[in-house]
Scaffold this motif. Structure first.
Motif, mmCIF file in Angstrom:
data_model
loop_
_atom_site.group_PDB
_atom_site.id
_atom_site.type_symbol
_atom_site.label_atom_id
_atom_site.label_comp_id
_atom_site.label_asym_id
_atom_site.label_seq_id
_atom_site.Cartn_x
_atom_site.Cartn_y
_atom_site.Cartn_z
ATOM 1 N N VAL A 36 0.839 -1.198 0.000
ATOM 2 C CA VAL A 36 0.000 0.000 0.000
ATOM 3 C C VAL A 36 0.879 1.254 0.000
ATOM 4 C CG1 VAL A 36 -1.678 1.317 1.346
ATOM 5 C CG2 VAL A 36 -1.945 -1.147 1.110
ATOM 6 N N GLU A 37 1.897 1.264 0.850
ATOM 7 C CA GLU A 37 2.765 2.451 0.941
ATOM 8 C C GLU A 37 3.580 2.632 -0.341
ATOM 9 O OE1 GLU A 37 2.779 0.079 3.223
ATOM 10 O OE2 GLU A 37 2.387 0.929 5.204
ATOM 11 N N GLY A 38 4.106 1.509 -0.866
ATOM 12 C CA GLY A 38 4.923 1.564 -2.081
ATOM 13 C C GLY A 38 4.141 2.112 -3.261
ATOM 14 N N GLN A 39 2.900 1.644 -3.423
ATOM 15 C CA GLN A 39 2.091 2.089 -4.557
ATOM 16 C C GLN A 39 1.586 3.519 -4.356
ATOM 17 O OE1 GLN A 39 1.946 0.413 -7.518
ATOM 18 N NE2 GLN A 39 3.513 -0.629 -6.333
ATOM 19 N N THR A 40 1.309 3.896 -3.098
ATOM 20 C CA THR A 40 0.920 5.289 -2.832
ATOM 21 C C THR A 40 2.070 6.212 -3.219
ATOM 22 O OG1 THR A 40 -0.439 4.520 -0.997
ATOM 23 C CG2 THR A 40 0.062 6.853 -1.038
ATOM 24 N N THR A 41 3.301 5.792 -2.897
ATOM 25 C CA THR A 41 4.475 6.578 -3.264
ATOM 26 C C THR A 41 4.596 6.675 -4.790
ATOM 27 O OG1 THR A 41 5.548 5.719 -1.281
ATOM 28 C CG2 THR A 41 6.966 6.810 -2.887
ATOM 29 N N ALA A 42 4.354 5.537 -5.459
ATOM 30 C CA ALA A 42 4.447 5.517 -6.926
ATOM 31 C C ALA A 42 3.447 6.496 -7.545
ATOM 32 C CB ALA A 42 4.196 4.111 -7.443
ATOM 33 N N PHE A 43 2.225 6.511 -6.998
ATOM 34 C CA PHE A 43 1.209 7.437 -7.522
ATOM 35 C C PHE A 43 1.618 8.883 -7.274
ATOM 36 C CE2 PHE A 43 -1.914 3.823 -7.190
ATOM 37 C CZ PHE A 43 -2.149 3.757 -8.549
ATOM 38 N N VAL A 93 4.703 10.045 -7.055
ATOM 39 C CA VAL A 93 5.790 10.369 -7.992
ATOM 40 C C VAL A 93 5.208 10.642 -9.376
ATOM 41 C CG1 VAL A 93 7.857 9.468 -9.137
ATOM 42 C CG2 VAL A 93 7.527 9.073 -6.696
ATOM 43 N N THR A 94 4.254 9.798 -9.789
ATOM 44 C CA THR A 94 3.616 9.967 -11.103
ATOM 45 C C THR A 94 2.957 11.342 -11.198
ATOM 46 O OG1 THR A 94 3.115 7.621 -11.008
ATOM 47 C CG2 THR A 94 2.030 8.867 -12.736
ATOM 48 N N GLU A 95 2.239 11.692 -10.132
ATOM 49 C CA GLU A 95 1.542 12.980 -10.106
ATOM 50 C C GLU A 95 2.528 14.142 -10.230
ATOM 51 O OE1 GLU A 95 -1.940 14.798 -10.285
ATOM 52 O OE2 GLU A 95 -1.784 12.644 -9.945
ATOM 53 N N GLN A 96 3.643 14.038 -9.527
ATOM 54 C CA GLN A 96 4.639 15.106 -9.535
ATOM 55 C C GLN A 96 5.334 15.234 -10.893
ATOM 56 O OE1 GLN A 96 5.346 17.296 -6.829
ATOM 57 N NE2 GLN A 96 3.398 16.376 -6.266
ATOM 58 N N LEU A 97 5.505 14.086 -11.567
ATOM 59 C CA LEU A 97 6.253 14.108 -12.833
ATOM 60 C C LEU A 97 5.356 14.340 -14.054
ATOM 61 C CD1 LEU A 97 8.857 11.230 -12.303
ATOM 62 C CD2 LEU A 97 9.229 13.681 -12.141
ATOM 63 N N LYS A 98 4.033 14.318 -13.823
ATOM 64 C CA LYS A 98 3.096 14.463 -14.940
ATOM 65 C C LYS A 98 3.380 15.712 -15.787
ATOM 66 C CE LYS A 98 -1.121 12.664 -14.267
ATOM 67 N NZ LYS A 98 -2.462 12.682 -13.640
#
Lengths: 238, 200
Positions: B149-156, B158-163
């Motif tokens: 849960v924490e790993g995927q929340t972090t991934a989301f 990062v995705t949001e920031q790099l969009k």
């Protein structure tokens, strides 16, 4: 001492070198913690249950006040259904964070457990936006189980069931337009049935005041509200 | 009662027992073994520890551990600079390197977002990541955070920031491990594998 129960995992924290301190919301024993020692799987690494995972567990300790040891078997994992949705993942984290922060240990909350299960089931439905209503229902049940039930069926002043527009911040009871009178500015607005975000503002107000004694609610809940506010709600309802 | 072991040795045992996976008994055996192998093991170990203490540092660019300010991976010209793999910890970077299946560069975040543990975006090496991607050489960011849960929340996150940068975002596949027998797989992994099935 020993008991068996079904439970939803609320948190896992590394303890010593190989252990995990696992907290869970059980169906009949409330929030409980214990030491879990992950064992290696045949086809993978160590199995550590995830936050929100439904498990069957066995708690064992010499005395009731000891931390105790868990033995557990996985029953249902929400991750396959929530991995692709940041909002759903955040809803699971917020649910677990609120239960972890606000519930006392070893006090059964069967209604709340059922509300959590309903939310997890709804989160597992693909392309079904109603999980947000289940999340609101979860917070309402949490508030009720913490001893503060909202009474929104009729006006606290006039007794009428129509034109209800406000909620008293002191009693959590509904107030009608006519009943509010000069006090309207001091009352909280009663959200429209479909305005999930406004309902979460309302439950958040009472959870903060009566559940957390004025302290901040878990950051995971704040993050969920922020995501819902950033057009996230429109995205899931679209 | 006086201790049977001299003070200096007792101190060594105490320190060794603080190592991951070691208790008092293993630490005692280790200390005795080191004394027995003074020339062949203890002295090289002392030298190695001194060297690591003096020279090993975090790479200024990716966060990996190396003896130079810029690590060997970041300096390797044979690697693909347009491919950037984001991992939570240095141990994850080493795991991917051991696999030998990746030839791009890395970025170590230094953990994952966790509301329960109070770890926010400010505690991760996010600013450095944004800077690297904004520099323009990176074409694809591979998110290799844990399937938790924490790993995927972090991934989301990062995705949001790099969009806004428009860079291509990919993530590791989820599913059946190599050599895995379906009968022994947990329901969650199997369901994810079915959902992420591919043409054959």
């Amino acid at each position: 001492m020993q008991w068996q129960d079904k439970a939803i995992v609320l948190s896992t924290r590394a303890l010593a070198q190989t252990g995990v301190r696992l907290t869970a919301l059980t169906a009949d024993h409330g929030r409980a913690a214990g030491l879990y020692r992950p064992s290696a799987r045949k086809n993978g690494g160590r199995y550590i249950p995830q936050v929100g995972e439904l498990v069957s567990l066995n708690w064992r300790a010499r005395l009731a006040e000891h931390l105790g040891n868990w033995q557990l078997d996985p029953l249902h994992n929400h991750l396959p259904y929530t991995l692709s949705s940041p909002l759903k993942l955040q809803a699971v984290s917020a649910m677990a964070g609120l239960c972890e922060a606000l519930l006392p240990e070893h006090h059964p909350y069967p209604q709340l457990y059922d509300a959590c299960c309903r939310l997890l089931i709804d989160l597992a439905q693909p392309d079904w936006p109603d999980w947000i209503n289940s999340y609101v229902a979860f917070e309402m049940t949490l508030l009720q189980d913490l001893g503060f039930q909202l009474d929104l069926g009729h006006c606290a002043v006039t007794g009428t069931t129509s034109n209800l527009a406000y909620v008293s911040p002191k009693t959590g009871r509904a107030v009608s337009l006519a009943g509010a009178g000069d006090y309207a500015s001091r009352l909280l607005p009663l959200p429209a049935q479909t305005d999930a975000l406004a309902w979460l503002d309302l439950t958040g107000f009472f959870l903060r005041r009566y559940g957390a004694d004025g302290r901040r609610l878990p950051a995971a809940r704040d993050a969920l509200l922020a995501m819902l506010g950033d057009d996230g709600l429109h995205a899931i309802l679209a | 009662m006086t201790s049977p072991t001299p003070g200096a040795l007792e101190q060594l045992i105490k320190l060794l027992s603080k190592m991951p996976g070691l208790g008092q008994r293993s630490a005692r055996r280790m200390a005795l073994h080191l004394i027995k192998k003074r020339e062949t093991l203890m002295q090289p170990l002392l030298q190695a520890l001194a060297t690591v203490e003096a020279e090993v540092q975090s790479c200024d660019r990716c966060g990996n551990l190396d003896t130079a300010p810029i690590c060997a991976i970041c300096q390797d010209d044979a690697r693909e600079p347009q491919l950037l793999c984001v991992v939570e910890e240095v141990a994850d970077l080493w795991a991917i390197e051991r696999s030998g299946g990746y030839r791009g560069l890395y970025h170590v975040l230094g953990g994952h977002l966790s509301a329960l543990d109070g770890v926010g975006p400010g505690d991760l090496r996010m600013a450095e990541l944004l800077e690297r991607v904004a520099a323009g050489a990176v074409r694809e960011v591979l998110l290799a955070t844990n399937a938790t849960v924490e790993g995927q929340t972090t991934a989301f996150y990062v995705t949001e920031q790099l969009k806004p940068t428009g860079v291509r975002m990919t993530r590791l596949a989820f599913g059946v491990p190599l050599g895995g027998e379906l009968d022994y797989l947990d329901d969650g992994t199997l369901t994810t594998a079915i959902q992420a099935r591919s043409s054959f």
